[in-house]
Design a protein around this motif. Structure first.
Motif, PDB file in Angstrom:
ATOM      1  N   ARG A   1     -14.407  20.004 -71.239  1.00 29.10           N
ATOM      2  CA  ARG A   1     -15.850  20.205 -71.428  1.00 29.10           C
ATOM      3  C   ARG A   1     -16.670  19.207 -70.631  1.00 29.10           C
ATOM      4  O   ARG A   1     -17.774  19.520 -70.185  1.00 29.10           O
ATOM      5  CB  ARG A   1     -16.185  20.148 -72.924  1.00 29.10           C
ATOM      6  CG  ARG A   1     -15.744  21.410 -73.671  1.00 29.10           C
ATOM      7  CD  ARG A   1     -15.774  21.224 -75.183  1.00 29.10           C
ATOM      8  NE  ARG A   1     -15.649  22.508 -75.876  1.00 29.10           N
ATOM      9  CZ  ARG A   1     -14.501  23.131 -76.105  1.00 29.10           C
ATOM     10  NH1 ARG A   1     -13.357  22.577 -75.686  1.00 29.10           N
ATOM     11  NH2 ARG A   1     -14.477  24.284 -76.747  1.00 29.10           N
ATOM     12  N   VAL A   2     -16.146  17.997 -70.461  1.00 29.80           N
ATOM     13  CA  VAL A   2     -16.819  17.049 -69.568  1.00 29.80           C
ATOM     14  C   VAL A   2     -16.735  17.574 -68.134  1.00 29.80           C
ATOM     15  O   VAL A   2     -17.703  17.549 -67.379  1.00 29.80           O
ATOM     16  CB  VAL A   2     -16.165  15.654 -69.660  1.00 29.80           C
ATOM     17  CG1 VAL A   2     -16.790  14.713 -68.635  1.00 29.80           C
ATOM     18  CG2 VAL A   2     -16.322  15.068 -71.061  1.00 29.80           C
ATOM     19  N   ASN A   3     -15.553  18.033 -67.766  1.00 28.99           N
ATOM     20  CA  ASN A   3     -15.293  18.625 -66.445  1.00 28.99           C
ATOM     21  C   ASN A   3     -15.722  17.694 -65.310  1.00 28.99           C
ATOM     22  O   ASN A   3     -16.480  18.084 -64.403  1.00 28.99           O
ATOM     23  CB  ASN A   3     -15.998  19.983 -66.313  1.00 28.99           C
ATOM     24  CG  ASN A   3     -15.481  20.790 -65.138  1.00 28.99           C
ATOM     25  OD1 ASN A   3     -14.325  20.642 -64.737  1.00 28.99           O
ATOM     26  ND2 ASN A   3     -16.327  21.633 -64.584  1.00 28.99           N
ATOM     27  N   PRO A   4     -15.213  16.462 -65.313  1.00 28.18           N
ATOM     28  CA  PRO A   4     -15.624  15.523 -64.253  1.00 28.18           C
ATOM     29  C   PRO A   4     -14.932  15.808 -62.930  1.00 28.18           C
ATOM     30  O   PRO A   4     -13.844  16.393 -62.880  1.00 28.18           O
ATOM     31  CB  PRO A   4     -15.165  14.177 -64.824  1.00 28.18           C
ATOM     32  CG  PRO A   4     -13.943  14.529 -65.632  1.00 28.18           C
ATOM     33  CD  PRO A   4     -14.239  15.880 -66.235  1.00 28.18           C
ATOM     34  N   LEU A   5     -15.549  15.370 -61.865  1.00 29.00           N
ATOM     35  CA  LEU A   5     -14.951  15.453 -60.539  1.00 29.00           C
ATOM     36  C   LEU A   5     -14.198  14.162 -60.244  1.00 29.00           C
ATOM     37  O   LEU A   5     -14.552  13.091 -60.762  1.00 29.00           O
ATOM     38  CB  LEU A   5     -16.034  15.674 -59.486  1.00 29.00           C
ATOM     39  CG  LEU A   5     -16.833  16.969 -59.593  1.00 29.00           C
ATOM     40  CD1 LEU A   5     -17.960  16.975 -58.557  1.00 29.00           C
ATOM     41  CD2 LEU A   5     -15.930  18.186 -59.424  1.00 29.00           C
ATOM     42  N   PRO A   6     -13.167  14.222 -59.405  1.00 26.94           N
ATOM     43  CA  PRO A   6     -12.450  12.997 -59.030  1.00 26.94           C
ATOM     44  C   PRO A   6     -13.413  11.950 -58.475  1.00 26.94           C
ATOM     45  O   PRO A   6     -14.312  12.261 -57.693  1.00 26.94           O
ATOM     46  CB  PRO A   6     -11.471  13.479 -57.946  1.00 26.94           C
ATOM     47  CG  PRO A   6     -11.254  14.923 -58.267  1.00 26.94           C
ATOM     48  CD  PRO A   6     -12.573  15.423 -58.776  1.00 26.94           C
ATOM     49  N   GLY A   7     -13.225  10.722 -58.923  1.00 26.43           N
ATOM     50  CA  GLY A   7     -14.051   9.628 -58.449  1.00 26.43           C
ATOM     51  C   GLY A   7     -15.306   9.378 -59.272  1.00 26.43           C
ATOM     52  O   GLY A   7     -15.978   8.356 -59.077  1.00 26.43           O
ATOM     53  N   GLN A   8     -15.630  10.303 -60.173  1.00 23.36           N
ATOM     54  CA  GLN A   8     -16.819  10.091 -60.994  1.00 23.36           C
ATOM     55  C   GLN A   8     -16.560   9.030 -62.069  1.00 23.36           C
ATOM     56  O   GLN A   8     -15.415   8.721 -62.409  1.00 23.36           O
ATOM     57  CB  GLN A   8     -17.274  11.405 -61.628  1.00 23.36           C
ATOM     58  CG  GLN A   8     -17.898  12.361 -60.629  1.00 23.36           C
ATOM     59  CD  GLN A   8     -18.567  13.557 -61.282  1.00 23.36           C
ATOM     60  OE1 GLN A   8     -18.096  14.109 -62.275  1.00 23.36           O
ATOM     61  NE2 GLN A   8     -19.683  13.990 -60.704  1.00 23.36           N
ATOM     62  N   ARG A   9     -17.650   8.504 -62.614  1.00 15.35           N
ATOM     63  CA  ARG A   9     -17.589   7.387 -63.559  1.00 15.35           C
ATOM     64  C   ARG A   9     -17.884   7.905 -64.967  1.00 15.35           C
ATOM     65  O   ARG A   9     -18.942   8.494 -65.203  1.00 15.35           O
ATOM     66  CB  ARG A   9     -18.610   6.328 -63.154  1.00 15.35           C
ATOM     67  CG  ARG A   9     -18.450   4.980 -63.831  1.00 15.35           C
ATOM     68  CD  ARG A   9     -19.419   3.987 -63.227  1.00 15.35           C
ATOM     69  NE  ARG A   9     -19.205   2.634 -63.701  1.00 15.35           N
ATOM     70  CZ  ARG A   9     -20.169   1.819 -64.093  1.00 15.35           C
ATOM     71  NH1 ARG A   9     -21.443   2.217 -64.054  1.00 15.35           N
ATOM     72  NH2 ARG A   9     -19.898   0.591 -64.506  1.00 15.35           N
ATOM     73  N   LEU A  10     -16.953   7.662 -65.888  1.00 22.46           N
ATOM     74  CA  LEU A  10     -17.039   8.162 -67.254  1.00 22.46           C
ATOM     75  C   LEU A  10     -17.225   7.009 -68.229  1.00 22.46           C
ATOM     76  O   LEU A  10     -16.471   6.029 -68.184  1.00 22.46           O
ATOM     77  CB  LEU A  10     -15.765   8.939 -67.601  1.00 22.46           C
ATOM     78  CG  LEU A  10     -15.603   9.458 -69.033  1.00 22.46           C
ATOM     79  CD1 LEU A  10     -16.630  10.546 -69.337  1.00 22.46           C
ATOM     80  CD2 LEU A  10     -14.183   9.993 -69.240  1.00 22.46           C
ATOM     81  N   LEU A  11     -18.210   7.131 -69.117  1.00 23.43           N
ATOM     82  CA  LEU A  11     -18.411   6.159 -70.187  1.00 23.43           C
ATOM     83  C   LEU A  11     -17.687   6.654 -71.430  1.00 23.43           C
ATOM     84  O   LEU A  11     -17.943   7.754 -71.914  1.00 23.43           O
ATOM     85  CB  LEU A  11     -19.901   5.990 -70.480  1.00 23.43           C
ATOM     86  CG  LEU A  11     -20.258   5.109 -71.688  1.00 23.43           C
ATOM     87  CD1 LEU A  11     -19.835   3.663 -71.450  1.00 23.43           C
ATOM     88  CD2 LEU A  11     -21.751   5.188 -71.992  1.00 23.43           C
TER      89      LEU A  11
END
Length: 275
Positions: A55-65
């Motif tokens: 559901r977050v579906n982040p892209l490689p290299g993105q920053r997650l808190l």
């Protein structure tokens, strides 16, 4: 899923470590598709992590808190499967100790940072994270709208926030209310009513993307495992840490009772910061 007590208390350490064993290396609930699903606890808790990650579906290299990072097991999974970097925050000193040990053992100190930070007093600059998530942490905050607004502040426009937490999915009668209030106090939680979540998300300046209640797939099997595990470990915890066995056992008994209340639920909330 354990009771929240003073981090410097060795009994807290015992319960935390026991919970991690019971929950298959994680510190959150598991998800089973149906009664015929024979997934192990480790598989079920990792599945819950993956449901949030999808559901977050982040892209490689993105920053997650990671708000309430616990022992950093989900953060490690996020890095391994999505190629993100993670900043994990928590106010539990013992959990942060476990988190740092895990991150270092995994060789991920360059992409995962964990630190003692209150979500309501974060030192991060505005719009400094691509996305955020929180698993079974926000039940410990007094004002969801205010806390969500703080998270929204550090999200970039278009960034997603995914929250997974216990909720009350319907009003309860007076006797049930009495038990729930006592149970919440014992685990230092303030549960949200499912019906009130959309307004709290909106009040925080976020847009609600998804709200799904999945308690029937989660609560009874997770809490029964907690009860079974605490019963089996109660005498050892008493011998090693001085916590009376009946106290440890009661935690599990109350957790099972909570899980069997029809109004007890569990929700995934997906919100987005407007562009």
């Amino acid at each position: 899923m354990t009771t929240q007590v003073d981090d410097i208390n060795p009994q807290y350490a015992a319960l935390t470590e026991a919970s991690i064993v019971i929950l298959g290396g994680n510190m959150h609930v598991g998800y089973w598709e149906n009664d015929e699903d024979n997934a192990s606890m480790a598989e079920a808790t990792n599945r819950m992590t993956d449901m949030m990650l999808d559901r977050v579906n982040p892209l490689p290299g993105q920053r997650l808190l990671d708000v309430g990072c616990g022992n950093a097991a989900p953060a490690v999974r996020a890095v391994r499967t999505k190629g993100v970097s993670v900043v994990g925050i928590d106010i539990g000193a013992y959990q942060l100790k476990l988190a740092q040990e895990r991150v270092t053992a995994e060789g991920l100190d360059d992409v995962i940072t964990v630190q003692h930070t209150d979500v309501n007093a974060m030192p991060f600059e505005d719009e400094s994270f691509d996305h955020a998530w929180s698993s079974e942490c926000l039940i410990h905050v007094a004002d969801w709208s205010a806390t969500l607004a703080q998270i929204a502040r550090v999200l970039k426009p278009g960034g997603r926030l995914v929250v997974a937490d216990c909720v009350e999915r319907a009003p309860v009668d007076a006797p049930t209310r009495e038990f729930l209030d006592a149970y919440y106090a014992s685990v230092r939680c303030q549960y949200n009513k499912l019906s009130e979540i959309p307004a709290k998300v909106e009040n925080a300046g976020l847009e609600l993307v998804e709200l799904v209640e999945i308690g029937d797939h989660i609560l009874e099997r997770t809490m029964q495992a907690v009860d079974d595990g605490f019963r089996s470990m109660a005498e050892r915890i008493e011998a090693d840490y001085g916590m009376p066995a009946e106290v440890t056992e009661k935690i599990g008994v109350d957790a099972v009772r909570f899980s069997k209340i029809p109004e007890s639920g569990y929700a995934i909330v997906v919100a987005q910061k407007p562009l």
